[in-house]
Design an enzyme around this catalytic site. Structure first.
Site, PDB file in Angstrom:
ATOM      1  N   ARG A 132       0.875  -1.170   0.000  1.00  0.00           N
ATOM      2  CA  ARG A 132       0.000   0.000   0.000  1.00  0.00           C
ATOM      3  C   ARG A 132       0.914   1.221   0.000  1.00  0.00           C
ATOM      4  O   ARG A 132       2.021   1.182   0.532  1.00  0.00           O
ATOM      5  CB  ARG A 132      -0.893   0.009   1.233  1.00  0.00           C
ATOM      6  CG  ARG A 132      -1.810  -1.208   1.361  1.00  0.00           C
ATOM      7  CD  ARG A 132      -2.577  -1.191   2.669  1.00  0.00           C
ATOM      8  NE  ARG A 132      -3.453  -2.352   2.777  1.00  0.00           N
ATOM      9  CZ  ARG A 132      -3.104  -3.508   3.325  1.00  0.00           C
ATOM     10  NH1 ARG A 132      -1.879  -3.669   3.825  1.00  0.00           N
ATOM     11  NH2 ARG A 132      -3.967  -4.513   3.389  1.00  0.00           N
ATOM     12  N   LYS A 157      -1.833  -2.124   7.485  1.00  0.00           N
ATOM     13  CA  LYS A 157      -3.262  -2.037   7.760  1.00  0.00           C
ATOM     14  C   LYS A 157      -3.668  -3.150   8.713  1.00  0.00           C
ATOM     15  O   LYS A 157      -3.263  -4.292   8.573  1.00  0.00           O
ATOM     16  CB  LYS A 157      -4.052  -2.165   6.450  1.00  0.00           C
ATOM     17  CG  LYS A 157      -5.537  -1.913   6.611  1.00  0.00           C
ATOM     18  CD  LYS A 157      -6.235  -1.926   5.268  1.00  0.00           C
ATOM     19  CE  LYS A 157      -7.715  -1.633   5.405  1.00  0.00           C
ATOM     20  NZ  LYS A 157      -8.403  -1.637   4.090  1.00  0.00           N
ATOM     21  N   HIS A 222      -2.211   3.424  -5.665  1.00  0.00           N
ATOM     22  CA  HIS A 222      -2.667   2.076  -5.315  1.00  0.00           C
ATOM     23  C   HIS A 222      -2.714   1.158  -6.524  1.00  0.00           C
ATOM     24  O   HIS A 222      -2.768  -0.071  -6.378  1.00  0.00           O
ATOM     25  CB  HIS A 222      -4.055   2.154  -4.672  1.00  0.00           C
ATOM     26  CG  HIS A 222      -4.376   0.984  -3.795  1.00  0.00           C
ATOM     27  ND1 HIS A 222      -3.707   0.721  -2.608  1.00  0.00           N
ATOM     28  CD2 HIS A 222      -5.287  -0.015  -3.941  1.00  0.00           C
ATOM     29  CE1 HIS A 222      -4.203  -0.370  -2.060  1.00  0.00           C
ATOM     30  NE2 HIS A 222      -5.157  -0.848  -2.845  1.00  0.00           N
ATOM     31  N   ARG A 225      -0.125  -1.624  -6.526  1.00  0.00           N
ATOM     32  CA  ARG A 225      -0.437  -2.820  -5.723  1.00  0.00           C
ATOM     33  C   ARG A 225      -1.376  -3.750  -6.482  1.00  0.00           C
ATOM     34  O   ARG A 225      -1.191  -4.973  -6.474  1.00  0.00           O
ATOM     35  CB  ARG A 225      -1.049  -2.372  -4.401  1.00  0.00           C
ATOM     36  CG  ARG A 225      -1.480  -3.489  -3.446  1.00  0.00           C
ATOM     37  CD  ARG A 225      -1.878  -2.857  -2.126  1.00  0.00           C
ATOM     38  NE  ARG A 225      -2.676  -3.725  -1.278  1.00  0.00           N
ATOM     39  CZ  ARG A 225      -2.175  -4.560  -0.375  1.00  0.00           C
ATOM     40  NH1 ARG A 225      -0.869  -4.659  -0.231  1.00  0.00           N
ATOM     41  NH2 ARG A 225      -2.977  -5.298   0.392  1.00  0.00           N
ATOM     42  N   HIS A 248      -3.527  -9.499   3.356  1.00  0.00           N
ATOM     43  CA  HIS A 248      -4.980  -9.590   3.489  1.00  0.00           C
ATOM     44  C   HIS A 248      -5.336 -10.565   4.608  1.00  0.00           C
ATOM     45  O   HIS A 248      -4.760 -11.646   4.708  1.00  0.00           O
ATOM     46  CB  HIS A 248      -5.617 -10.079   2.196  1.00  0.00           C
ATOM     47  CG  HIS A 248      -5.636  -9.058   1.103  1.00  0.00           C
ATOM     48  ND1 HIS A 248      -5.795  -9.377  -0.235  1.00  0.00           N
ATOM     49  CD2 HIS A 248      -5.527  -7.702   1.150  1.00  0.00           C
ATOM     50  CE1 HIS A 248      -5.776  -8.271  -0.951  1.00  0.00           C
ATOM     51  NE2 HIS A 248      -5.609  -7.252  -0.141  1.00  0.00           N
ATOM     52  N   TYR A 257      -8.927 -10.858  -7.335  1.00  0.00           N
ATOM     53  CA  TYR A 257      -7.996 -10.701  -8.453  1.00  0.00           C
ATOM     54  C   TYR A 257      -8.165 -11.803  -9.493  1.00  0.00           C
ATOM     55  O   TYR A 257      -7.700 -11.659 -10.620  1.00  0.00           O
ATOM     56  CB  TYR A 257      -6.557 -10.652  -7.939  1.00  0.00           C
ATOM     57  CG  TYR A 257      -6.252  -9.378  -7.202  1.00  0.00           C
ATOM     58  CD1 TYR A 257      -6.094  -8.170  -7.875  1.00  0.00           C
ATOM     59  CD2 TYR A 257      -6.143  -9.363  -5.813  1.00  0.00           C
ATOM     60  CE1 TYR A 257      -5.845  -6.988  -7.196  1.00  0.00           C
ATOM     61  CE2 TYR A 257      -5.885  -8.189  -5.128  1.00  0.00           C
ATOM     62  CZ  TYR A 257      -5.734  -7.004  -5.819  1.00  0.00           C
ATOM     63  OH  TYR A 257      -5.493  -5.839  -5.141  1.00  0.00           O
TER      64      TYR A 257
END
Length: 292
Positions: A132, A157, A222, A225, A248, A257
């Site tokens: 990120r 995150k 972004h 990424r 994640h 994806y």
């Protein structure tokens, strides 16, 4: 500062909410109170509904409505402990949109078009490691482990640490970058050496580089990424590995994806191609339309 605001801040700190989340929640709760000219403690389900309608009629973005609603949920459920009101705070459904993905050629053209050495190094890092932009800009010099060939991402995150791969090519680029300015603590310092660069400064750089590269697709920091994850998937990397690299929590998040990995999707054989082949013949006399 009112007692309610102080209590909400304490509740958010106890739950270790991210600093940006805390600022956003306070901003929307204050706007909510100012809209009605009363303390949120004196407002209820009808005012909450009216506030959501106000945001919609003001053409605020869907993401804004989601965050504003989350702020009210936290206020009423956690700080005010009014559990009956929480059922009245309907969370707006966000449309699920797939990101626009750059091809490897477009990534190359885009990065080559960035004039600033620092900005180029940051965005190369974001693409090479799938970071990120907030994670890339907050890298420290000490986070580069050239012995193990990994980058340490500290408190990404969700307040989680993780390690990602350090590309040998990226390591050479970062060493060349470091020799130019010799940063001491933050790898990418901002205007003041004791602070990292502000991620918002890179948005303009992306826009300018996109125009110079002649790329029609929208590009944000972004996007690097997204390109990282998609290109890995298209090259055969399994989804679980990509999940770990991206940081994640849920595999479901990473699995999206699969919808945009075009080389993987398009390489799948259609069941139509497995049907027995029959030549296309003209309509027979019974099926042909009558001529007048």
């Amino acid at each position: 500062m009112t007692a309610l605001r102080r209590r909400m801040i304490e509740d958010m700190r106890v739950r270790n909410l991210a600093a940006n989340t805390q600022r956003a929640y306070l901003q929307y709760v204050r706007a909510y109170a100012e809209h009605f000219g009363r303390s949120p403690a004196l407002l209820g389900p009808e005012e909450i509904r009216a506030w959501q309608l106000h945001l919609i009629e003001a053409h605020r973005s869907r993401s804004t409505l989601v965050v504003a609603t989350a702020a009210l949920r936290f206020l009423y459920n956690v700080t005010l402990k009014r559990h009956l009101a929480i059922e009245e705070i309907v969370m707006s459904k966000q449309p699920h949109k797939l990101p626009v993905i750059l091809s490897p050629d477009e990534v190359t053209r885009f990065l080559d078009a960035i004039r600033s050495v620092k900005y180029r190094a940051i965005l190369m890092t974001a693409y090479a490691a799938g970071l990120r932009i907030s994670e890339a800009t907050r890298l420290k010099v000490s986070d580069i482990d050239s012995q193990r060939m990994v980058l340490r991402v500290e408190q990404g995150k969700g307040h989680s640490d993780r390690y990602v791969m350090l590309s040998p090519r990226l390591l050479d680029i970062l060493r060349s970058y470091w020799r130019l300015g010799r940063p001491q603590h933050w790898l990418f310092p901002g205007r003041f050496p004791d602070r990292p660069i502000d991620p918002s400064t890179l948005r303009r750089a992306c826009h300018d580089a996109r125009c110079r590269a002649g790329i029609s697709k929208p590009i944000t920091p972004h996007a690097m990424r997204h390109a990282f994850a998609t290109h890995l998937l298209e090259s055969g990397t399994d989804v679980r590995t990509i999940q770990l690299l991206l940081g994640h929590r849920s595999l479901t998040t990473t699995s999206r994806y699969l919808k945009i990995a075009t080389s993987t999707v398009c390489a799948t054989t259609s069941p139509f191609d497995r049907l027995p082949q029959h030549p296309i013949t003209p309509l027979d006399s019974e099926q042909q339309p009558a001529h007048r």
